[in-house]
Design an enzyme around this catalytic site. Structure first.
Site, PDB file in Angstrom:
ATOM      1  N   SER A 193     -32.254  24.554 -40.488  1.00  0.00           N
ATOM      2  CA  SER A 193     -30.907  24.054 -40.224  1.00  0.00           C
ATOM      3  C   SER A 193     -30.911  22.922 -39.205  1.00  0.00           C
ATOM      4  O   SER A 193     -29.984  22.107 -39.187  1.00  0.00           O
ATOM      5  CB  SER A 193     -30.021  25.194 -39.715  1.00  0.00           C
ATOM      6  OG  SER A 193     -29.940  26.230 -40.670  1.00  0.00           O
ATOM      7  N   HIS A 245     -29.835  24.272 -34.299  1.00  0.00           N
ATOM      8  CA  HIS A 245     -28.692  23.452 -34.712  1.00  0.00           C
ATOM      9  C   HIS A 245     -28.368  22.405 -33.647  1.00  0.00           C
ATOM     10  O   HIS A 245     -28.184  21.225 -33.944  1.00  0.00           O
ATOM     11  CB  HIS A 245     -27.470  24.339 -34.941  1.00  0.00           C
ATOM     12  CG  HIS A 245     -27.624  25.277 -36.083  1.00  0.00           C
ATOM     13  ND1 HIS A 245     -26.717  26.291 -36.337  1.00  0.00           N
ATOM     14  CD2 HIS A 245     -28.577  25.384 -37.048  1.00  0.00           C
ATOM     15  CE1 HIS A 245     -27.106  26.967 -37.400  1.00  0.00           C
ATOM     16  NE2 HIS A 245     -28.226  26.434 -37.849  1.00  0.00           N
TER      17      HIS A 245
END
Length: 338
Positions: A193, A245
């Protein structure tokens, strides 16, 4: 599309007797308040890197589930615990108590290159900062990432090419891995991610540095917010960390100022302009300033982060509440890997 219609009209002229159109009027001098955007589809890059990344991630997840082989290890789970989707056989998922994302076990992810602080720092396995980019914790994680990647990545690759998008994707993924490893020492994580959030960050910086070219700025910002919110929500589940992230987003945000600049309006047509009306600079002054600042922050950030990591610094010791940004503990699952 408007550019194509203008060309078809031949500058508003009429067809002559010999079957040709009169030459179009000379272009007007460029204004200083707008940026050039080539909307002609023929000038766009063909997107092949992003589809290849999607295929590679899906193929890697199938390999992960094949190696995991849940039915073969079912005796280790205890009475009353069964694999999910047992009709898939060897590719079936771990019990939801172990992985609510419909995916493999933690040991399988670790075996195939998941990020783990102890192995990176003490066993000198720095390659895990890269390999974890290609791992996913489960089907939910995979779908959320790949749908977002297709939606954002193809658009960026068509406009800026595979080289720049590929650099942003890889460096953002590594940046997310570094920040994740600095904050997480007690469990493993997969950082695919982080690379995606790097593209989101690059899209945001591209929006800011080329602000005047967008006709619907609110829609662009709203789309970014929705995608970021979905992925942050997934990041609260086990095996997925929001440190990746955040690190990926910050890396991509800075890289966007360096790699995703657009020239001033009229720069590409400067050869048609008289000498006194030609632009002297390809980019605006503030674009050069942002590119310089972003480059410095990137170099300093990666250098400091890597030095802290390989010296064994535990950033979570200086922030006791930061662990809740990565995994939200509930009665349905644990945030450790025991």
């Amino acid at each position: 599309m408007m550019g194509n219609r203008d060309l078809e009209r031949g500058g508003g002229g009429t067809k002559s007797r010999n079957g040709t159109y009169p030459p179009p009027p000379p272009p007007q001098p460029a204004t200083s308040s707008a940026y050039y955007v080539d909307n002609n589809s023929e000038s766009q890059w063909t997107s092949w890197l992003v589809p290849m990344i999607v295929v590679a991630n899906v193929a890697m997840f199938i390999v992960i589930m094949f190696v995991n082989n849940c039915p073969n290890n079912i005796n280790n789970f205890g009475r009353g615990r069964q694999c999910v989707a047992r009709f898939l056989g060897r590719l079936s998922f771990q019990p939801l108590q172990d992985n609510p994302l419909f995916g493999p076990s933690s040991s399988t992810l670790e075996k195939l290159g998941a990020l783990e602080w102890d192995k990176v720092v003490h066993e000198h396995q720095g390659w895990r900062l890269f390999t974890c980019i290609w791992l996913h914790a489960g089907v939910v994680h995979l779908l959320a990432n790949m749908l977002s990647l297709v939606f954002i990545g193809i658009r960026l690759e068509q406009q800026f090419g595979f080289v720049r998008v590929g650099i942003i994707y890889l460096l953002s993924g590594i940046g997310g891995s570094v920040l994740s490893c600095l904050f997480i020492q007690s469990s493993i994580s997969v950082g695919a991610s982080g690379a995606l959030f790097g593209l989101l960050g690059a899209m945001l910086s591209e929006l800011l540095t080329n602000w005047t070219i967008y006709t619907n700025k609110a829609a662009a910002l709203f789309t970014l917010i929705i995608i970021i919110a979905i992925n942050l929500a997934v990041g609260l589940l086990p095996h997925v960390d929001n440190y990746a992230h955040i690190g990926g987003f910050m890396s991509g945000f800075l890289l966007g100022f360096v790699l995703l600049l657009r020239p001033q309006f009229g720069w590409l047509e400067r050869r048609h302009l008289p000498a006194e009306a030609r632009l002297k600079s390809k980019f605006k002054v503030y674009q050069y300033v942002l590119m310089l600042i972003a480059s410095i922050l990137l170099i300093v950030g990666f250098t400091v982060g890597l030095v802290m990591l390989f010296r064994g610094v535990k950033a979570n010791e200086h922030c006791s509440w930061c662990r809740y940004l990565s995994c939200l503990r509930t009665s349905r699952w644990r945030c450790d890997n025991n």
